[in-house]
Design a protein around this motif. Structure first.
Motif, mmCIF file in Angstrom:
data_model
loop_
_atom_site.group_PDB
_atom_site.id
_atom_site.type_symbol
_atom_site.label_atom_id
_atom_site.label_comp_id
_atom_site.label_asym_id
_atom_site.label_seq_id
_atom_site.Cartn_x
_atom_site.Cartn_y
_atom_site.Cartn_z
ATOM 1 N N SER A 1 0.832 -1.198 0.000
ATOM 2 C CA SER A 1 0.000 0.000 0.000
ATOM 3 C C SER A 1 0.868 1.250 0.000
ATOM 4 C CB SER A 1 -0.988 -0.017 1.166
ATOM 5 O OG SER A 1 -0.303 -0.238 2.358
ATOM 6 N N ALA A 2 2.031 1.165 0.626
ATOM 7 C CA ALA A 2 2.944 2.305 0.582
ATOM 8 C C ALA A 2 3.380 2.576 -0.852
ATOM 9 C CB ALA A 2 4.154 2.039 1.461
ATOM 10 N N GLU B 1 0.623 4.151 -2.814
ATOM 11 C CA GLU B 1 0.595 5.564 -2.435
ATOM 12 C C GLU B 1 1.611 6.338 -3.277
ATOM 13 O OE1 GLU B 1 -1.427 8.086 -0.429
ATOM 14 O OE2 GLU B 1 -1.537 6.119 0.526
ATOM 15 N N ILE B 2 2.789 5.759 -3.387
ATOM 16 C CA ILE B 2 3.854 6.426 -4.137
ATOM 17 C C ILE B 2 3.474 6.546 -5.612
ATOM 18 C CG2 ILE B 2 6.233 6.156 -4.972
ATOM 19 C CD1 ILE B 2 6.840 4.807 -2.237
ATOM 20 N N ASN C 1 0.541 6.691 -6.954
ATOM 21 C CA ASN C 1 -0.469 7.731 -7.073
ATOM 22 C C ASN C 1 0.144 9.114 -6.983
ATOM 23 O OD1 ASN C 1 -3.113 7.460 -7.650
ATOM 24 N ND2 ASN C 1 -3.831 7.881 -5.572
ATOM 25 N N MET D 1 9.522 14.698 -3.200
ATOM 26 C CA MET D 1 8.069 14.641 -3.289
ATOM 27 C C MET D 1 7.431 15.341 -2.125
ATOM 28 S SD MET D 1 6.764 11.112 -4.145
ATOM 29 C CE MET D 1 6.660 10.587 -5.728
ATOM 30 N N LYS E 1 0.993 15.140 -0.054
ATOM 31 C CA LYS E 1 0.252 14.167 0.722
ATOM 32 C C LYS E 1 1.105 13.224 1.554
ATOM 33 C CE LYS E 1 -1.835 12.209 -2.288
ATOM 34 N NZ LYS E 1 -2.454 11.085 -2.890
ATOM 35 N N MET E 2 2.185 12.798 0.948
ATOM 36 C CA MET E 2 2.925 11.759 1.607
ATOM 37 C C MET E 2 3.482 12.199 2.943
ATOM 38 S SD MET E 2 4.276 9.404 -1.285
ATOM 39 C CE MET E 2 5.829 10.027 -1.244
ATOM 40 N N TYR F 1 2.876 9.861 6.515
ATOM 41 C CA TYR F 1 3.874 9.102 7.258
ATOM 42 C C TYR F 1 4.644 9.942 8.253
ATOM 43 C CZ TYR F 1 3.079 5.674 3.679
ATOM 44 O OH TYR F 1 2.503 4.772 2.857
#
Lengths: 344, 508, 333
Positions: free
Chosen positions: B434-435, B438-439, B441, C1, C4-5, C9
């Motif tokens: 899922s990580a 996420e990346i 996307n 990046m 959102k990320m 995290y």
């Protein structure tokens, strides 16, 4: 969407040429034989002393040793290895045996031959051990052992030659005597071929050598011991080099420190000409013997054609290079044809 | 029937950093074709290797004919009557068919140990004929088609008098007609009392042949059912372990103008007439069965392989590139399928791996500035949340998911327009998957055009804006969002319309 | 990046500075080499009273340093998991061409030297081209063939003659001093430093290591594997030609059988220096120490009249020692 529709609208701008080179691969031995015949005829036309009985027997005896070594080298190459030490092994065994017989003039030729084989086997065992148990690359292991064996040869001989007058007649006779009208060297070579035909084609171990070379991964899954195979091929190579050492010294009636320096290169050339695959797995006895004969004929013919002996190495190098490149081209052609056959 | 020939109880096998099998159980009966299913990396291959004696289990017991056995090597398993036909044909291309059949159990004369070629050729011919094949046993293996080689492998299993035959994805590279031939052979063997473990990604194979199915997922035993007792949907849930869409991030990226166009691209023997377009910020899923030519296409788009025909346009201009470096310079990046062999330099640290494609940007007058280099690497590794202590930690010590993050980080260093991801979640555990989703996307959000090559149906459907499907070297369909369903993709990939649930296959 | 990320995290921080480990520092192969070098010096001093004085040590370098030039590119080649056994023949061919250009074609010696370097470069380039254009062929076979070919051409040119009579200034390469330091030693130091920096401090060197570990991954990472190999093989040819210049200068003449077996000495020096034959590993500082180990060993044994053939055995044994020790360490693990 149906496939058939796609097929009809397909542009056919891809060149679909079949490689003609690929055909050569199927007829290698015959091709080599034809080449040899043409060469022989050409040489004969230039110099009529080429196809005399004397010269032919001379060529055959010269090629005998080369072909004996090529048989062993073929097996080494089939396992994707290489052995550069055979010239040195040959010299070492030849020197030790020559010294022994010069001191013990009563030695039977059979004992001398067995001694040579024994010394060669010891040398081969060392290399086999390095390659299989210590995982040393064959090129590195044999390069190092080449030096060590060569150095030992000089040490044993103290830098002195053993000449014909020091050798008992029976010993020199190994190479010069005849059995049923055929030179002993040729008979020994024939015995080696016969042994090789049986070993390679009709024993489990012989086939395992090819299996390991053809696909080491599968061989592992089948439970074939790669280590055992390596030990066997290098030991066999050593044994044949040792045998050749005795034959060499007997034939040339002298043992020197620099005997057969660089001879391994001619042997490898014979194998490559004979179609032994450098990538392993493939190599036929008939091809290798023909390859050895081609080299032998060339070596014999060059002086008869008044080509300077100094051209020999250059020609040999070019031939090896041409042969390996031809092999690659043939293989690429076969692969390309296979791809063309695949309908996309 | 119903007589148990082989039973595995609580088998666990660990490799450094990975548990490949965790407390797996399995029961095989005489004359049964037993399907073993699961996604890539579920542990099927390790499972087979344990049965065939290649790997020794760390825990658990294997019971053959009621007796506990432990194989020290493949030969012992073979002697016990277990034979395996592997996914990638493992034969000797330079040797003839007879030798391939008898390698390891040759017929030899009892006195002289001489190989009995005549007997072996005859026996080989007999076995091959019993399989309905007319292959000449004296032919070299390398000259046979894949389907023929597969038959020789089966002949090999028969020649060892195997009572248990494991077939690992035997139909992967076969055409429908060739598969049918194989089914016939398998059924024939079953009727003669041989037990067969059949591993396949094709549901079709399972429904056609198997009476029992066992599912593995993420190294765990999920369950075993009679094929008639389990519905398709339940089986998918068992294999995938989640509902589709469940783990995928919502699509937030805007799709911009067209930036990339491929027109009738072809490479002899691999693919032909491939055309598609890609827009800025778009994720284009690319899928198809194994051997459909996806990886070859991607490697060509990245300059690893050369194409024979067709055109590639970037920003409306035709581009040509000689090698990957060239392709990267022009704006195309590629995350290769095999991260251990093609993606990473395992004995190197994280930092060095990340900066390898862009070393020039850390050189001044020829000198490499290691400090700037490791700081930049640190920045990227942290952004992608690589779990490690330092950028000097060796990549070989990382888990699959973290290794994949390092591979992705390599691409982010360069100025790219197009990123091609080839099976980005292969061999990655669920959490890390899922990580990575996420990346992916996020990449689209950043404005990259993303080509996502994947065999995992949920992944393709969950992430892609459009889906392109390849079959036998051709791009058979590019689907718009409203057309995308599991059934339609499978139908296009298999080349036939689904008839109820029966032809469903998960092209993993 | 961005974006959102960062919200999703909690970010882990990574260390970007390598800590210094004393244990690691002293566990390096080079320390073992230093010990061996000291051992060789002690042994030589015990065996020969003439060994340990500055003049003697200095002049010794003039004899053994010429072939050492090839060790550096050979180290690059071995790090790339390839090999080149044609270097000895390249030395012979380039020196023979140089001598012929001067003696037969009547060119000025300066031009002859340049031609010599060009011939070396061409030999290396041909090796590189064959290896990169025909990846099916192993470097062993390719360089084996060119090894025979290059020496063969040298024989065709000079037959078994020697060719010398070089102008007097040419002797400076082999015998000259600058401020009391042998010219060859100065050149050696420059070359060692240049190659050392190239390997360890530039992106080119980094790529060489990458190729040695995994050439496929390197290619996928945008490393131009073929170009790198081509450059390195060409460098090996050039360095072999440089060796030819110094060797011909020291000997005063050349002949086709010159530099026979250099490939073994060079490979042995590189391997002893810690360059792994499995590729990807090695440091040039080690090879420098190894060059002096073998060089002084050779010189010292010569002083006490141990025949050169014994040295062949020792070099062969050293090569085996160098490749076996890491294997044994690996097996223990």
């Amino acid at each position: 969407m149906s496939t058939s529709m796609m097929d009809e609208t397909l542009p056919t701008n891809i060149e679909k040429k079949e490689s003609k080179l690929a055909k050569i691969g199927q007829f290698r031995e015959i091709g080599l034989l034809v080449f040899i015949v043409i060469l022989v005829i050409a040489v004969q036309l230039r110099n009529s002393s080429f196809l005399t009985l004397e010269n032919i027997s001379d060529m055959a005896t010269n090629t005998a040793i080369l072909s004996i070594l090529a048989v062993g080298m073929m097996l080494v190459l089939v396992t994707r290895g290489i052995d550069l030490s055979i010239g040195a092994t040959l010299a070492l065994s030849g020197m030790i045996v020559a010294q022994f017989v010069s001191n013990h003039s009563g030695t039977s030729p059979i004992v001398a031959i067995l001694m040579g084989i024994g010394i060669g086997i010891l040398c081969g065992l060392v290399i086999g051990g390095l390659v299989s148990y210590l995982g040393v690359l064959p090129i590195i292991a044999t390069l190092a052992m080449m030096n060590i064996f060569r150095g030992l040869t000089y040490m044993v001989s103290n830098g002195k030659w053993i000449s014909s007058y020091q050798m008992p007649e029976s010993f020199v006779g190994i190479a010069t005597s005849k059995l049923l009208g055929v030179n002993t060297l040729i008979i020994i070579a024939l015995i080696v071929y016969a042994f090789a035909i049986y070993f390679i084609g009709h024993t489990r171990t012989g086939r395992q050598i090819y299996a390991v070379g053809s696909n080491p991964e599968s061989a592992k899954v089948t439970g074939i011991s790669e280590k055992k195979v390596f030990i066997i091929v290098y030991t066999l190579m050593g044994g044949l080099s040792g045998l050749s050492g005795v034959l060499w010294v007997s034939k040339f009636a002298s043992a020197q420190g620099d005997t057969a320096t660089g001879y391994e290169l001619s042997v490898i050339a014979a194998c490559i000409l004979g179609g032994v695959s450098i990538a392993g797995g493939a190599g036929k006895l008939s091809g290798v013997i023909l390859g050895a004969f081609l080299i032998g004929i060339l070596n014999n013919a060059l002086p008869l054609l008044n080509v300077s002996p100094f051209w020999q190495k250059g020609i040999e190098g070019s031939i090896i290079l041409a042969a390996v490149l031809l092999n690659v081209m043939v293989k690429r052609g076969v692969e390309r044809n296979n791809l063309l056959k695949r309908r996309v | 029937m119903g007589e148990t020939v082989l039973e595995l109880r609580g088998i666990t096998k660990k490799f450094p950093g990975v548990t490949a099998l965790n407390n797996v159980s399995f029961v095989l009966e005489k004359g049964q074709i037993h399907a073993l299913m699961g996604e890539n990396g579920a542990g099927k291959s390790t499972f087979i290797k344990v049965i065939t004696g290649v790997h020794k289990p760390d825990e658990g017991a294997m019971i053959l004919d009621g007796k506990i056995v432990s194989f020290a090597n493949p030969n012992e398993a073979k002697a016990a009557g277990i034979a395996a036909i592997y996914q990638h044909v493992t034969n000797y291309p330079d040797l003839n068919v007879t030798e391939n059949i008898f390698m390891g159990h040759e017929k030899v004369s009892p006195t002289t140990k001489r190989l009995l070629w005549k007997e072996m050729h005859e026996e080989a011919k007999r076995i091959l004929q019993s399989l309905g094949s007319s292959i000449n046993p004296k032919q070299d293996m390398g000259t046979l088609s894949v389907a023929q080689q597969q038959i020789v492998e089966i002949a090999k299993a028969i020649s060892t008098n195997a009572r248990i035959i494991i077939m690992d994805e035997p139909t992967a590279a076969l055409t429908a007609r060739e598969s049918e031939e194989l089914y016939r052979i398998a059924e024939d063997l079953r009727d003669r009392g041989t037990a067969i473990i059949f591993i396949s990604h094709r549901f079709e194979d399972m429904y056609r042949l198997a009476s029992q199915v066992t599912v593995l997922r993420d190294a765990n035993y999920i369950g075993s059912w009679a094929v008639n007792d389990i519905s398709n949907d339940n089986l998918i849930v068992a294999m995938v372990g989640r509902e589709i869409n469940q783990v995928f991030p919502s699509k937030t990226h805007d799709i911009g103008e067209e930036i990339f166009r491929v027109e009738s691209l072809g490479k002899v023997g691999y693919f032909a007439d491939v055309s598609f377009t890609l827009r800025k910020g778009e994720i284009l899923g690319l899928t198809g069965l194994v051997g459909a030519g996806r990886t070859e296409l991607c490697e060509t788009l990245f300059g690893i392989e050369k194409y024979d025909s067709g055109f590639i346009y970037l920003h409306g201009k035709e581009i040509k590139f000689k090698n990957p470096k060239d392709a990267m310079k022009q704006g195309i990046g590629y995350l290769p399928e095999d991260r251990q062999k093609q993606g990473l330099i395992l004995p190197w640290g994280i930092g060095r791996n990340i900066t390898l494609p862009t070393l020039e940007s850390f050189t001044k007058g020829g000198w490499l500035h290691e400090k700037t280099e490791s700081l930049k690497a640190k920045e990227l590794a942290e952004k992608l949340n690589v779990k490690a202590q330092s950028v000097f930690d060796l990549v070989s010590s990382l888990s699959g998911g973290n290794q994949q993050k390092v591979s992705v980080a390599k691409l982010l260093m360069t100025d790219l327009d197009i990123i091609i991801l080839d099976e980005p979640t292969k061999g990655v555990d669920i959490g890390a998957k899922s990580a990575i989703y996420e990346i992916i996307n996020e990449l689209a959000y950043q404005g990259y055009g993303v080509i996502l090559v994947s065999s995992e149906m949920p992944e393709v459907i969950g992430l892609s804006d459009r889906v392109a499907i390849m079959r036998e070297g051709r791009m058979v369909k590019v689907m718009d969002p409203q057309e995308i369903t599991q059934e339609s993709i499978l139908a296009a990939a298999m080349g036939e319309m689904p008839q109820g649930g029966e032809t469903i296959c998960l092209p993993v | 990046m961005a974006s959102k990320m960062e919200e999703t995290y909690v970010h882990r921080k990574l260390e970007a500075h390598k800590p210094f480990s004393t244990k690691q520092f002293f566990l390096q192969w080079e320390w073992l080499l230093v010990l061996i070098l000291i051992g060789v010096m002690v042994l030589n001093t015990l065996l020969s009273p003439y060994f340990l004085n500055v003049t003697s040590l200095r002049d010794a370098t003039m004899i053994f340093l010429d072939k050492s030039f090839i060790v550096f590119p050979m180290a690059f080649i071995m790090i790339m998991r390839e090999i080149d056994i044609s270097v000895g023949s390249t030395v012979a061919l380039s020196s023979v061409v140089m001598a012929t250009a001067y003696n037969v074609l009547g060119m000025p010696m300066e031009v002859a030297v340049i031609i010599c370097l060009l011939v070396g470069a061409l030999c290396g380039l041909l090796n590189g081209l064959l290896i990169t254009k025909f990846p099916e062929l192993s470097a062993v076979i390719v360089t084996l063939a060119t090894m025979i070919l290059y020496r063969g051409i040298a024989y065709i040119i000079l037959e078994d003659q020697a060719s010398g009579n070089f102008p007097e200034w040419f002797g400076f390469f082999g015998w000259g001093y600058i401020f009391g330091v042998p010219f060859i030693l100065i050149v050696f130091v420059i070359i060692a430093v240049v190659f050392g920096l190239l390997l360890h401090k530039t992106s080119f060197g980094r790529r060489v290591f990458a190729i040695g570990h995994n050439d496929v991954a390197s290619k996928f990472s945008g490393v131009n594997v073929n170009r790198t190999k081509l450059i390195v093989y060409t460098l090996a040819g050039v360095m072999a030609a440089l060796t030819a210049v110094f060797l011909a200068s020291r000997m005063g003449s050349t002949r086709p059988n010159i530099a026979n077996g250099y490939e073994l000495d060079v490979i042995a020096m590189a391997a002893l220096g810690g360059i792994s034959t499995a590729g990807g590993k090695g440091r040039l500082i080690g090879t420098v120490i190894a060059i002096f180990i073998i060089g002084y060993l050779q010189y010292g044994l010569g002083l006490i009249n141990i025949p050169s053939q014994t040295l062949m055995i020792i070099i062969g044994a050293l090569l085996l020692f160098a490749v076996i020790v890491p294997k044994v360490k690996e097996m223990r693990r």
